[in-house]
Design a protein around this motif. Structure first.
Motif, PDB file in Angstrom:
ATOM      1  N   ARG A  90       2.253   3.805  -2.936  1.00 57.86           N
ATOM      2  CA  ARG A  90       2.554   2.843  -1.874  1.00 57.86           C
ATOM      3  C   ARG A  90       2.059   1.449  -2.242  1.00 57.86           C
ATOM      4  O   ARG A  90       1.210   1.278  -3.115  1.00 57.86           O
ATOM      5  CB  ARG A  90       1.976   3.298  -0.543  1.00 57.86           C
ATOM      6  CG  ARG A  90       0.472   3.357  -0.494  1.00 57.86           C
ATOM      7  CD  ARG A  90       0.010   3.730   0.909  1.00 57.86           C
ATOM      8  NE  ARG A  90      -1.426   3.911   0.927  1.00 57.86           N
ATOM      9  CZ  ARG A  90      -2.032   5.074   0.703  1.00 57.86           C
ATOM     10  NH1 ARG A  90      -1.314   6.142   0.432  1.00 57.86           N
ATOM     11  NH2 ARG A  90      -3.337   5.162   0.740  1.00 57.86           N
ATOM     12  N   ALA A  91       2.628   0.457  -1.545  1.00 56.64           N
ATOM     13  CA  ALA A  91       2.264  -0.940  -1.745  1.00 56.64           C
ATOM     14  C   ALA A  91       1.802  -1.521  -0.419  1.00 56.64           C
ATOM     15  O   ALA A  91       2.333  -1.178   0.632  1.00 56.64           O
ATOM     16  CB  ALA A  91       3.463  -1.714  -2.272  1.00 56.64           C
ATOM     17  N   GLY A  95      -3.521 -10.776   2.386  1.00 58.41           N
ATOM     18  CA  GLY A  95      -3.702 -12.163   1.946  1.00 58.41           C
ATOM     19  C   GLY A  95      -2.753 -12.476   0.800  1.00 58.41           C
ATOM     20  O   GLY A  95      -1.550 -12.282   0.905  1.00 58.41           O
ATOM     21  N   LYS A  96      -3.314 -12.947  -0.323  1.00 54.64           N
ATOM     22  CA  LYS A  96      -2.497 -13.228  -1.490  1.00 54.64           C
ATOM     23  C   LYS A  96      -2.604 -12.113  -2.532  1.00 54.64           C
ATOM     24  O   LYS A  96      -2.232 -12.298  -3.687  1.00 54.64           O
ATOM     25  CB  LYS A  96      -2.910 -14.571  -2.131  1.00 54.64           C
ATOM     26  CG  LYS A  96      -2.452 -15.774  -1.313  1.00 54.64           C
ATOM     27  CD  LYS A  96      -2.703 -17.080  -2.003  1.00 54.64           C
ATOM     28  CE  LYS A  96      -1.711 -17.540  -2.998  1.00 54.64           C
ATOM     29  NZ  LYS A  96      -0.321 -17.607  -2.676  1.00 54.64           N
ATOM     30  N   THR A  97      -3.107 -10.956  -2.124  1.00 55.68           N
ATOM     31  CA  THR A  97      -3.294  -9.846  -3.052  1.00 55.68           C
ATOM     32  C   THR A  97      -2.335  -8.713  -2.716  1.00 55.68           C
ATOM     33  O   THR A  97      -2.184  -8.329  -1.555  1.00 55.68           O
ATOM     34  CB  THR A  97      -4.744  -9.324  -2.976  1.00 55.68           C
ATOM     35  OG1 THR A  97      -5.630 -10.431  -3.141  1.00 55.68           O
ATOM     36  CG2 THR A  97      -5.017  -8.317  -4.065  1.00 55.68           C
ATOM     37  N   LEU A  98      -1.705  -8.176  -3.757  1.00 51.29           N
ATOM     38  CA  LEU A  98      -0.823  -7.018  -3.624  1.00 51.29           C
ATOM     39  C   LEU A  98      -1.618  -5.793  -4.065  1.00 51.29           C
ATOM     40  O   LEU A  98      -2.112  -5.744  -5.190  1.00 51.29           O
ATOM     41  CB  LEU A  98       0.418  -7.206  -4.505  1.00 51.29           C
ATOM     42  CG  LEU A  98       1.404  -6.057  -4.570  1.00 51.29           C
ATOM     43  CD1 LEU A  98       2.098  -5.871  -3.229  1.00 51.29           C
ATOM     44  CD2 LEU A  98       2.435  -6.322  -5.649  1.00 51.29           C
ATOM     45  N   ASN A  99      -1.786  -4.815  -3.159  1.00 48.14           N
ATOM     46  CA  ASN A  99      -2.533  -3.592  -3.464  1.00 48.14           C
ATOM     47  C   ASN A  99      -1.537  -2.473  -3.717  1.00 48.14           C
ATOM     48  O   ASN A  99      -0.725  -2.163  -2.861  1.00 48.14           O
ATOM     49  CB  ASN A  99      -3.452  -3.202  -2.303  1.00 48.14           C
ATOM     50  CG  ASN A  99      -4.399  -4.317  -1.920  1.00 48.14           C
ATOM     51  OD1 ASN A  99      -4.827  -5.080  -2.765  1.00 48.14           O
ATOM     52  ND2 ASN A  99      -4.711  -4.407  -0.644  1.00 48.14           N
ATOM     53  N   LEU A 100      -1.631  -1.848  -4.897  1.00 49.25           N
ATOM     54  CA  LEU A 100      -0.719  -0.764  -5.251  1.00 49.25           C
ATOM     55  C   LEU A 100      -1.507   0.521  -5.455  1.00 49.25           C
ATOM     56  O   LEU A 100      -2.510   0.534  -6.163  1.00 49.25           O
ATOM     57  CB  LEU A 100       0.031  -1.109  -6.544  1.00 49.25           C
ATOM     58  CG  LEU A 100       0.884  -2.377  -6.533  1.00 49.25           C
ATOM     59  CD1 LEU A 100       1.314  -2.732  -7.941  1.00 49.25           C
ATOM     60  CD2 LEU A 100       2.098  -2.183  -5.660  1.00 49.25           C
ATOM     61  N   SER A 101      -1.044   1.605  -4.835  1.00 47.88           N
ATOM     62  CA  SER A 101      -1.602   2.935  -5.087  1.00 47.88           C
ATOM     63  C   SER A 101      -0.547   3.679  -5.893  1.00 47.88           C
ATOM     64  O   SER A 101       0.510   4.026  -5.367  1.00 47.88           O
ATOM     65  CB  SER A 101      -1.866   3.671  -3.773  1.00 47.88           C
ATOM     66  OG  SER A 101      -2.775   2.938  -2.997  1.00 47.88           O
ATOM     67  N   THR A 125       8.686  -0.818  -0.504  1.00 44.55           N
ATOM     68  CA  THR A 125       9.503  -1.961  -0.905  1.00 44.55           C
ATOM     69  C   THR A 125       8.622  -3.182  -1.164  1.00 44.55           C
ATOM     70  O   THR A 125       7.719  -3.474  -0.377  1.00 44.55           O
ATOM     71  CB  THR A 125      10.524  -2.307   0.206  1.00 44.55           C
ATOM     72  OG1 THR A 125      11.190  -1.115   0.602  1.00 44.55           O
ATOM     73  CG2 THR A 125      11.556  -3.304  -0.288  1.00 44.55           C
ATOM     74  N   ILE A 126       8.899  -3.879  -2.260  1.00 48.85           N
ATOM     75  CA  ILE A 126       8.211  -5.126  -2.593  1.00 48.85           C
ATOM     76  C   ILE A 126       9.289  -6.171  -2.863  1.00 48.85           C
ATOM     77  O   ILE A 126      10.224  -5.916  -3.620  1.00 48.85           O
ATOM     78  CB  ILE A 126       7.331  -4.967  -3.861  1.00 48.85           C
ATOM     79  CG1 ILE A 126       6.322  -3.826  -3.695  1.00 48.85           C
ATOM     80  CG2 ILE A 126       6.622  -6.270  -4.190  1.00 48.85           C
ATOM     81  CD1 ILE A 126       5.647  -3.409  -4.988  1.00 48.85           C
ATOM     82  N   ILE A 127       9.165  -7.351  -2.243  1.00 48.18           N
ATOM     83  CA  ILE A 127      10.113  -8.440  -2.489  1.00 48.18           C
ATOM     84  C   ILE A 127       9.339  -9.624  -3.063  1.00 48.18           C
ATOM     85  O   ILE A 127       8.390 -10.112  -2.446  1.00 48.18           O
ATOM     86  CB  ILE A 127      10.855  -8.850  -1.200  1.00 48.18           C
ATOM     87  CG1 ILE A 127      11.622  -7.658  -0.635  1.00 48.18           C
ATOM     88  CG2 ILE A 127      11.810 -10.006  -1.473  1.00 48.18           C
ATOM     89  CD1 ILE A 127      12.197  -7.867   0.741  1.00 48.18           C
ATOM     90  N   VAL A 128       9.736 -10.070  -4.257  1.00 45.12           N
ATOM     91  CA  VAL A 128       9.114 -11.212  -4.930  1.00 45.12           C
ATOM     92  C   VAL A 128      10.045 -12.406  -4.738  1.00 45.12           C
ATOM     93  O   VAL A 128      11.215 -12.339  -5.108  1.00 45.12           O
ATOM     94  CB  VAL A 128       8.906 -10.925  -6.435  1.00 45.12           C
ATOM     95  CG1 VAL A 128       8.226 -12.090  -7.113  1.00 45.12           C
ATOM     96  CG2 VAL A 128       8.106  -9.653  -6.639  1.00 45.12           C
TER      97      VAL A 128
END
Length: 174
Positions: A90-91, A95-101, A125-128
């Protein structure tokens, strides 16, 4: 092929082919290869080459595409969508940090680079997003590289439009 400049966008060319594109979403600058002639005529940008050598032909197309990408970036912006597939993968955004497991023994934390915005509408889902096509693509590739999709179960991080070629696992003796 001329590049049309939409309303609200200004393109300026300084010495040494330094192109600056200002638009509603921000400003982009880039130094293009020398020898290529760039001219702004009213609401179009014309890119031309001085001679027909192979190097100049390739730089001509490259320069035109780079300027076009800058114009699109400051008007519409760019976005890449990534999908996280896998049990327990999961994502999250804090804040400005993306945490990924991603099934590792430790969580993977990534800080957003300058000028890039990351959204996580749901855990899979991650959108850049950003105005610079190159930076958006690079950061999306870095996120994907943390756990690339594997061909047997399809687990990992993949682009939304990417197709993973699946393989059949080994079969036991009977």
């Amino acid at each position: 092929m001329p590049i049309a400049i939409p309303a609200g966008v200004t393109v300026t060319i300084a010495e040494n082919n330094k192109v600056t594109v200002k638009g509603p979403k921000g400003t982009l600058e880039r130094v293009l290869p020398e020898g290529i002639e760039i001219k702004v005529d009213g609401d179009v940008v014309n890119v031309s080459r001085p001679d027909e050598t192979k190097r100049m032909k390739s730089l001509h197309g490259l320069s035109r595409t780079l300027i076009n990408n800058m114009v699109i970036g400051v008007t519409e912006g760019y976005a890449k969508k990534l999908e996280v597939n896998g049990v327990g993968y999961r994502a999250q955004k804090s804040g400005k940090t993306l945490n990924l497991s991603l099934g590792y023994s430790h969580p993977v934390d990534m800080v957003d680079p300058e000028g890039i915005e990351v959204e996580v509408p749901d855990q899979a889902t991650i959108i850049v997003k950003g105005i610079d096509k190159e930076k958006v693509g690079q950061y999306a590739a870095e996120i994907r590289s943390k756990r690339e999709p594997e061909p047997y179960k399809g687990k990992g991080i993949k682009y939304a439009d990417e197709v993973i070629r699946r393989k059949v696992g080994k079969t036991g003796k009977k």
